[in-house]
Design an enzyme around this catalytic site. Structure first.
Site, short mmCIF file in Angstrom:
data_model
loop_
_atom_site.label_atom_id
_atom_site.label_comp_id
_atom_site.label_asym_id
_atom_site.label_seq_id
_atom_site.Cartn_x
_atom_site.Cartn_y
_atom_site.Cartn_z
N ARG A 46 0.87 -1.20 0.00
CA ARG A 46 0.00 0.00 0.00
C ARG A 46 0.90 1.23 0.00
NH1 ARG A 46 -0.79 4.84 2.47
NH2 ARG A 46 -0.65 3.93 4.55
N HIS A 106 -6.87 -0.18 2.45
CA HIS A 106 -6.75 1.18 2.98
C HIS A 106 -7.62 2.10 2.14
CE1 HIS A 106 -4.38 4.97 3.64
NE2 HIS A 106 -4.31 4.48 4.85
N ARG A 166 -10.27 0.03 11.36
CA ARG A 166 -9.38 0.99 12.01
C ARG A 166 -9.68 2.39 11.49
NH1 ARG A 166 -4.12 2.93 9.44
NH2 ARG A 166 -5.81 3.98 8.37
N THR A 200 2.27 11.96 8.79
CA THR A 200 2.20 11.93 7.33
C THR A 200 3.33 12.70 6.67
OG1 THR A 200 -0.18 11.81 7.64
CG2 THR A 200 0.59 12.39 5.43
N HIS A 227 2.06 5.33 12.37
CA HIS A 227 2.59 5.35 11.00
C HIS A 227 3.53 6.55 10.90
CE1 HIS A 227 1.96 4.87 6.55
NE2 HIS A 227 2.22 6.17 6.54
N HIS A 229 6.49 8.73 8.77
CA HIS A 229 7.31 9.04 7.58
C HIS A 229 8.70 9.45 8.03
CE1 HIS A 229 4.89 8.41 3.99
NE2 HIS A 229 3.91 8.34 4.89
N HIS A 324 38.95 -2.88 17.41
CA HIS A 324 37.66 -3.59 17.32
C HIS A 324 37.90 -5.06 17.01
CE1 HIS A 324 34.72 -0.10 16.89
NE2 HIS A 324 35.90 0.45 17.09
C1 LIG Z 1 -1.36 9.93 3.25
C2 LIG Z 1 -1.75 8.78 2.35
O1 LIG Z 1 -0.90 8.15 1.83
S1 LIG Z 1 -3.39 8.47 2.14
C3 LIG Z 1 -3.49 7.19 0.97
C4 LIG Z 1 -3.21 7.68 -0.40
N1 LIG Z 1 -3.66 6.67 -1.31
C5 LIG Z 1 -4.21 6.94 -2.47
O2 LIG Z 1 -4.36 8.10 -2.87
C6 LIG Z 1 -4.65 5.74 -3.26
C7 LIG Z 1 -4.57 5.98 -4.72
N2 LIG Z 1 -5.48 7.05 -5.08
C8 LIG Z 1 -6.33 7.00 -6.16
O3 LIG Z 1 -6.32 6.06 -6.92
C9 LIG Z 1 -7.24 8.15 -6.33
O4 LIG Z 1 -6.70 9.30 -5.70
C10 LIG Z 1 -8.66 7.84 -5.73
C11 LIG Z 1 -9.31 6.72 -6.52
C12 LIG Z 1 -8.58 7.46 -4.26
C13 LIG Z 1 -9.53 9.09 -5.84
O5 LIG Z 1 -9.41 9.57 -7.14
P1 LIG Z 1 -10.27 10.81 -7.69
O6 LIG Z 1 -11.71 10.59 -7.38
O7 LIG Z 1 -9.90 11.00 -9.11
O8 LIG Z 1 -9.84 12.07 -6.76
P2 LIG Z 1 -8.45 12.76 -6.54
O9 LIG Z 1 -7.41 11.74 -6.29
O10 LIG Z 1 -8.15 13.74 -7.62
O11 LIG Z 1 -8.74 13.59 -5.21
C14 LIG Z 1 -9.00 12.96 -4.01
C15 LIG Z 1 -10.49 13.10 -3.66
O12 LIG Z 1 -10.73 12.43 -2.42
C16 LIG Z 1 -11.11 13.40 -1.42
N3 LIG Z 1 -10.41 12.95 -0.23
C17 LIG Z 1 -9.09 13.03 0.01
N4 LIG Z 1 -8.79 12.42 1.14
C18 LIG Z 1 -9.95 11.92 1.61
C19 LIG Z 1 -10.24 11.14 2.73
N5 LIG Z 1 -9.27 10.75 3.54
N6 LIG Z 1 -11.52 10.77 2.94
C20 LIG Z 1 -12.49 11.14 2.08
N7 LIG Z 1 -12.25 11.86 0.95
C21 LIG Z 1 -10.98 12.24 0.75
C22 LIG Z 1 -10.67 14.72 -1.97
O13 LIG Z 1 -11.44 15.75 -1.48
C23 LIG Z 1 -10.91 14.53 -3.45
O14 LIG Z 1 -12.30 14.62 -3.67
P3 LIG Z 1 -12.94 15.41 -4.95
O15 LIG Z 1 -13.00 14.39 -6.04
O16 LIG Z 1 -14.27 15.81 -4.46
O17 LIG Z 1 -12.01 16.54 -5.26
O1 LIG Z 2 -3.74 5.42 7.27
C1 LIG Z 2 -2.82 5.84 7.96
O2 LIG Z 2 -2.81 5.74 9.17
C2 LIG Z 2 -1.63 6.46 7.31
C3 LIG Z 2 -1.89 7.00 5.97
C4 LIG Z 2 -0.60 7.50 5.40
O3 LIG Z 2 0.03 6.84 4.60
C5 LIG Z 2 -0.02 8.71 5.95
O4 LIG Z 2 -0.73 9.47 6.62
O5 LIG Z 2 1.16 8.97 5.67
ZN LIG Z 3 2.15 7.25 4.75
#
Ligand SMILES: CC(=O)SCCNC(=O)CCNC(=O)[C@H](O)C(C)(C)COP(=O)(O)OP(=O)(O)OC[C@H]1O[C@@H](n2cnc3c(N)ncnc32)[C@H](O)[C@@H]1OP(=O)(O)O
Ligand SMILES: O=C(O)CCC(=O)C(=O)O
Ligand SMILES: [Zn+2]
Length: 429
Positions: A46, A106, A166, A200, A227, A229, A324
């Site tokens: 992930r 996740h 979670r 993060t 978690h 970074h 050493h």
């Molecule tokens: C800190 C981290 O690492 S968190 C985990 C990150 N992981 C990922 O992003 C997984 C891969 N992501 C993706 O494939 C895409 O971003 C998706 C499928 C999740 C969403 O894609 P899209 O719908 O095209 O939206 P995009 O990525 O541009 O923007 C994120 C959207 O989620 C919303 N959003 C962001 N974080 C969150 C959250 N934690 N909970 C709910 N909504 C959220 C944003 O407001 C945005 O919404 P919008 O479409 O109304 O603008």
């Molecule tokens: O889901 C979590 O607790 C961590 C998400 C993440 O990757 C981060 O906040 O850096």
């Molecule tokens: Zn992270």
């Protein structure tokens, strides 16, 4: 709005162990510590997929999942099934492998994501939403009231499917403490399995981590996942501080891969935890398998294992300086906190260089069965240093050659006087 004083810290005595009872330095805080009782949420599939060079096809994901399972990680966390059609199929395929590790996925804190996640066959769902003002304003645009409402909706829905849930706040360390504790307390009361604290952006220091997790430990009764970074190099130390403060779960990835420069590395966490409680770590995790998992992931994401990598770096168990080398040869614990053999690694004592000493050279003389006195070994050591001063890379063959020439010079009745020494040095120059 509640204020911080509402969140009374309750001491958790459940970790009272004989170790603590017998430790004269153990304070109240030692009873909270989970350094000898923690679980790993392995997020290479992930967080690791968010690493700049990562592209894992289905076959590779399965290989990595099986390797992590064989290593003994408690959980394997997978990319959101809403990321793409293939991500969803891969999640389903990994759930069907029947691994011992529990499988998590996740997702965002949104019912659309939750509905897809619960259909994949996972054992648990990790839900996250940003709570810092930065993310509330510039990422999802939602206030705390909305976040709390959607968290409750998603948690109750996932729970109703009999799946572990979670709830995590993204960017916890730049979030308002009262907002954080309020939402954690709310989700704890409705029966979330774990709350997650996430650094993060890698801004937290071990002391800040300790303070936040310690406070949280007094507010919620569920498990606490963390978690970290590694932007400022604190990811392992922060994980350790979190466990000391009562956290129960640590997120890792192989080689630490993830967004930017990544998170707490699995190998580095193993080194840290082994140093605290080797028996616990050895019994729970298949430590000799670590090197193979790292090689697998390094190959897939096209990076080299760093020379100074924890445990598996090429110099991790190499001893060089004469002082050493002498002590290590007498007793490895003098300069080793980790036993290489527990990780399927071997120790190496380097002899052929100008920092060598006669004790290290004597160990080689003994291996070669050369009948030299201590004085003669000391004299031969000076010859090695003489050659090392002109030859930067000396092999063991070079060392052996000098020792044999030295031995021959004794047999010839002229210790250390052989013209062959001059030839060796001239050739090296
Ligand atoms: C800190 C981290 O690492 S968190 C985990 C990150 N992981 C990922 O992003 C997984 C891969 N992501 C993706 O494939 C895409 O971003 C998706 C499928 C999740 C969403 O894609 P899209 O719908 O095209 O939206 P995009 O990525 O541009 O923007 C994120 C959207 O989620 C919303 N959003 C962001 N974080 C969150 C959250 N934690 N909970 C709910 N909504 C959220 C944003 O407001 C945005 O919404 P919008 O479409 O109304 O603008
Ligand atoms: O889901 C979590 O607790 C961590 C998400 C993440 O990757 C981060 O906040 O850096
Ligand atoms: Zn992270």
């Amino acid at each position: 709005m509640p204020d911080k004083s509402e969140f009374q810290v309750v001491e958790n005595q459940s970790n009272l162990t004989n170790k603590n009872v017998n430790n004269p330095y153990a304070g109240v805080d030692s009873f909270l510590s989970n350094v000898s009782n923690f679980q790993i949420i392995e997020s290479t599939l992930r967080e690791g997929e968010q690493f700049a060079n990562a592209f894992f096809d289905t076959e590779t994901k399965i290989k990595i999942a099986k390797a992590l399972d064989a290593f003994g990680v408690d959980y394997i966390e997978l990319t959101s099934p809403t990321a793409s059609e293939q991500s969803r199929k891969d999640c389903e395929a990994i759930c069907k492998l029947g691994l011992k590790s529990k499988i998590l996925t996740h997702i965002r804190c949104h019912m659309d994501d939750a509905r897809v996640a619960v259909e994949t066959g996972v054992d648990g769902v990790d839900v996250v939403i940003g709570t810092s003002s930065f993310l509330r304003e510039f990422s999802h645009g939602k206030d705390m009231a909305y976040i709390t409402k959607s968290a409750i909706e998603v948690i109750e829905f996932v729970k109703s499917k009999g799946i572990e849930i979670r709830f995590s706040s993204e960017d916890s360390f730049r979030s308002d403490i009262v907002d954080l504790l309020s939402i954690y307390r709310t989700v704890d009361r409705i029966g979330v399995n774990r709350v997650g604290v996430a650094d993060t952006v890698g801004c937290a220091s071990p002391r800040q981590v300790y303070d936040l997790v310690r406070t949280l430990r007094g507010v919620v009764s569920c498990d606490i996942e963390t978690h970290f970074h590694n932007d400022t190099g604190c990811a392992i130390a922060n994980a350790y501080a979190a466990l000391e403060a009562g956290a129960t779960h640590i997120d890792t990835s192989v080689l630490g891969i993830g967004e930017r420069n990544g998170i707490t590395p699995l190998g580095g966490l193993m080194a840290r935890m082994y140093a605290s409680d080797p028996e616990y770590v050895k019994a729970k995790y298949n430590l000799p398998a670590l090197r193979e998992i790292e090689n697998l992931v390094a190959k897939e994401v096209e990076v080299n294992i760093p020379f100074n990598n924890y445990i598996t770096g090429f110099s991790a168990f190499t001893h060089k300086a004469g002082i050493h080398a002498k002590a290590i040869l007498n007793n490895p614990t003098t300069y080793e906190i980790l036993k290489p053999e527990d990780f399927g690694m071997t120790r190496y004592v380097s002899i052929g260089h100008r920092l060598t000493g006669w004790n290290a050279v004597k160990s080689r003389v003994d291996q070669l069965n050369l009948p030299l006195s201590d004085e003669q070994v000391k004299d031969a050591t000076q010859k090695i240093k003489q050659l090392a001063d002109v030859k930067s890379q000396m092999s063991m063959d070079d060392v052996d050659n000098i020792l044999r020439v030295y031995h021959a010079s004794i047999e010839a009745g002229e210790p250390g006087q052989s013209p062959e020494f001059n030839t060796l040095i001239e050739r090296a120059q």
